[in-house]
Design an enzyme around this catalytic site. Structure first.
Site, mmCIF file in Angstrom:
data_model
loop_
_atom_site.group_PDB
_atom_site.id
_atom_site.type_symbol
_atom_site.label_atom_id
_atom_site.label_comp_id
_atom_site.label_asym_id
_atom_site.label_seq_id
_atom_site.Cartn_x
_atom_site.Cartn_y
_atom_site.Cartn_z
ATOM 1 N N LYS A 82 0.869 -1.177 0.000
ATOM 2 C CA LYS A 82 0.000 0.000 0.000
ATOM 3 C C LYS A 82 0.902 1.221 0.000
ATOM 4 C CE LYS A 82 -4.538 0.891 0.381
ATOM 5 N NZ LYS A 82 -5.640 0.132 -0.234
ATOM 6 N N LYS A 185 -17.382 6.138 -3.487
ATOM 7 C CA LYS A 185 -17.053 5.256 -4.602
ATOM 8 C C LYS A 185 -17.766 3.909 -4.518
ATOM 9 C CE LYS A 185 -12.290 6.853 -5.492
ATOM 10 N NZ LYS A 185 -10.879 6.420 -5.517
#
Length: 359
Positions: A82, A185
Site C-alpha cells: 500500500k 465510490k
C-alpha cells in the site's frame, strides 16, 4: 528520499518500507510492502491530509498488511502493499506530483503495483502510469480496468448475501434493512445492488454532493443525519463504506444490526473489537475478505483486463465468505480469526514453493 519520524511505529513485520520525497512538487509519500510471498505486492495509493507523518506511516503499515491478507483470500498470486501520499488532494495534487510519485513506484522494479484508493482516481493512475509500468486501475481508454469500485461493491454485496444466508437462512437481502455509512465510490454501487435485491436502504454521508446524488438517483433511500443516527436505527445489516476505524468502543455497544458487512478498509479500531461484536451476537465479515472485488479487478488488468472474468472471480467472494463463516463456527472462533488463518495458510503453503530452485 525524505526522512520521516518513525518513533513508536512498528514496521518489523514488513519486508520493505520506502519513504519518498520530491521537494519541488511537494510530494511526501510512503510505500509499504508487507509481503511478496505470493508475488509482487499490490495495493492502492491513498492521498490524505494526515495529522502527522507518524499517522501516515501507521496507516500505510496497517493497510499494506491488510492487502497481503486480502490478496491471499482472493486467490491472487500477489503480495500485499500500500502507499500513502501525505497531503490534501484538493490542493496538493498536480501532474508533477503524481509523475514524481510514479518515478518512485518505478524505482521498485515491479515489487509493488499501485492502484486507486481514497483521494486517487482513474485519471490519476493514467498520469502516474506515464512514469511507471506498475500502475493499475487505469482508464479503459488506456487499456485499463476503469473504476475498481464497481467490483468492490459487487464483492461486498456477495459477502453480505453469504452473511444473510448464515444468519437468516437465505442468501438475499430482500426484506432486510441495510444501513450504509458512506455513499462514495463503493457505497453508491452497493446501494444499487441492495435496492435491486429488495432491501430497504438507510444511508448517511458527510459529503453533500453524495447526499444530493442519492436523492436524485435513489429517492427511496432514507437519509439520516449522521453515523450515530444510522447505527442506532433498526438495521439488520450495517455497512461501513467510508474510512477505517468505524467499529470502535463507542460504536459497537450502540449497534442494533445483527450483521456488519461493508466496503471500508480496517474497520476494527483495535484488536479485540471482533470479540466484542461476537459477544453481542453481531456477525462481522472481515473487511479484507468482502471488499476484495476491487483488487481482483485491478489485478486482472495486469493480465489483460476482461470484465466478465474479473466479475466471475469477484462473485466467488460469496463462496469464500460462506466457507470462512462455517470454519468460524466449527472452530468456535470469530470470523476474523478464521479468515486470518486461511490467508496465512495460503501465504505459507504457496509462498514455500518459491524456495524450490528453478535453473
Amino acid at each position: 528520499m525524505g526522512v520521516f519520524d518513525t518513533e513508536g511505529t512498528d514496521a518489523s513485520g514488513h519486508e520493505q518500507v520506502v519513504f519518498c520525497q520530491d521537494r519541488q512538487t511537494g510530494l511526501k509519500a510512503i510505500i509499504g510492502i508487507y509481503s511478496t510471498a505470493l508475488g509482487p505486492a499490490l495495493g492502492g495509493t491513498r492521498f490524505y491530509p494526515y495529522e502527522s507523518e507518524d499517522a501516515a506511516l501507521a496507516d500505510v503499515l496497517k493497510l499494506s498488511r491488510g492487502m497481503a491478507y486480502k490478496n491471499a483470500l482472493a486467490g491472487l498470486d500477489l503480495g500485499g502493499g500500500k502507499a500513502v501520499i501525505w497531503g490534501d488532494p484538493a490542493r496538493a495534487k498536480s501532474e508533477g506530483l503524481l509523475r514524481a510519485y510514479g518515478r518512485f513506484v518505478e524505482s521498485l522494479h515491479g515489487r509493488y503495483y499501485t492502484a486507486c484508493d481514497v483521494g486517487t482516481y482513474v485519471p490519476d493512475m493514467d498520469v502516474i502510469a506515464r512514469e511507471t509500468r506498475y500502475a493499475t486501475g487505469r482508464s479503459v481508454e488506456h487499456g485499463g480496468a476503469g473504476d475498481s469500485s464497481i467490483l468492490t461493491a459487487w464483492g461486498v454485496f456477495q459477502g453480505m448475501r453469504a452473511a444473510a444466508e448464515h444468519t437468516w437462512g437465505r442468501p438475499t437481502l430482500a426484506g432486510r434493512t441495510v444501513g450504509i455509512a458512506g455513499l462514495g465510490k463503493v457505497g453508491k454501487y452497493l446501494a444499487g445492488h441492495l435496492i435491486s435485491d429488495g432491501a430497504t436502504v438507510l444511508a448517511t454521508d458527510v459529503n453533500e454532493a453524495a447526499l444530493s446524488w442519492a436523492r436524485t438517483t435513489y429517492p427511496q433511500i432514507e437519509l439520516v443525519a449522521d453515523t450515530q443516527a444510522l447505527i442506532t436505527s433498526d438495521l439488520d445489516v450495517y455497512a461501513p463504506c467510508a474510512l477505517g476505524g468505524a467499529l470502535d468502543d463507542d460504536t459497537v455497544p450502540l449497534l442494533r444490526a445483527k450483521v456488519v458487512t461493508g466496503g471500508a478498509n480496517n474497520q476494527l479500531a483495535h484488536p479485540g473489537i471482533e470479540k466484542t461484536l461476537a459477544e453481542r451476537g453481531i456477525l462481522y465479515t472481515p473487511d479484507y475478505l468482502v471488499n476484495a472485488g476491487g483488487v481482483i479487478q485491478v489485478a486482472d488488468e495486469i493480465e489483460g483486463f476482461n470484465f466478465e472474468r474479473a466479475k466471475l472471480r469477484a462473485t466467488g467472494i460469496f463462496d469464500t465468505t460462506r466457507r470462512i463463516l462455517q470454519m468460524a463456527d466449527s472452530d468456535s472462533v470469530a470470523p476474523a480469526v478464521a479468515a486470518d488463518r486461511l490467508a496465512e495458510q495460503r501465504m505459507a503453503e504457496v509462498g514455500r514453493l518459491r524456495s524450490i530452485y528453478l535453473s
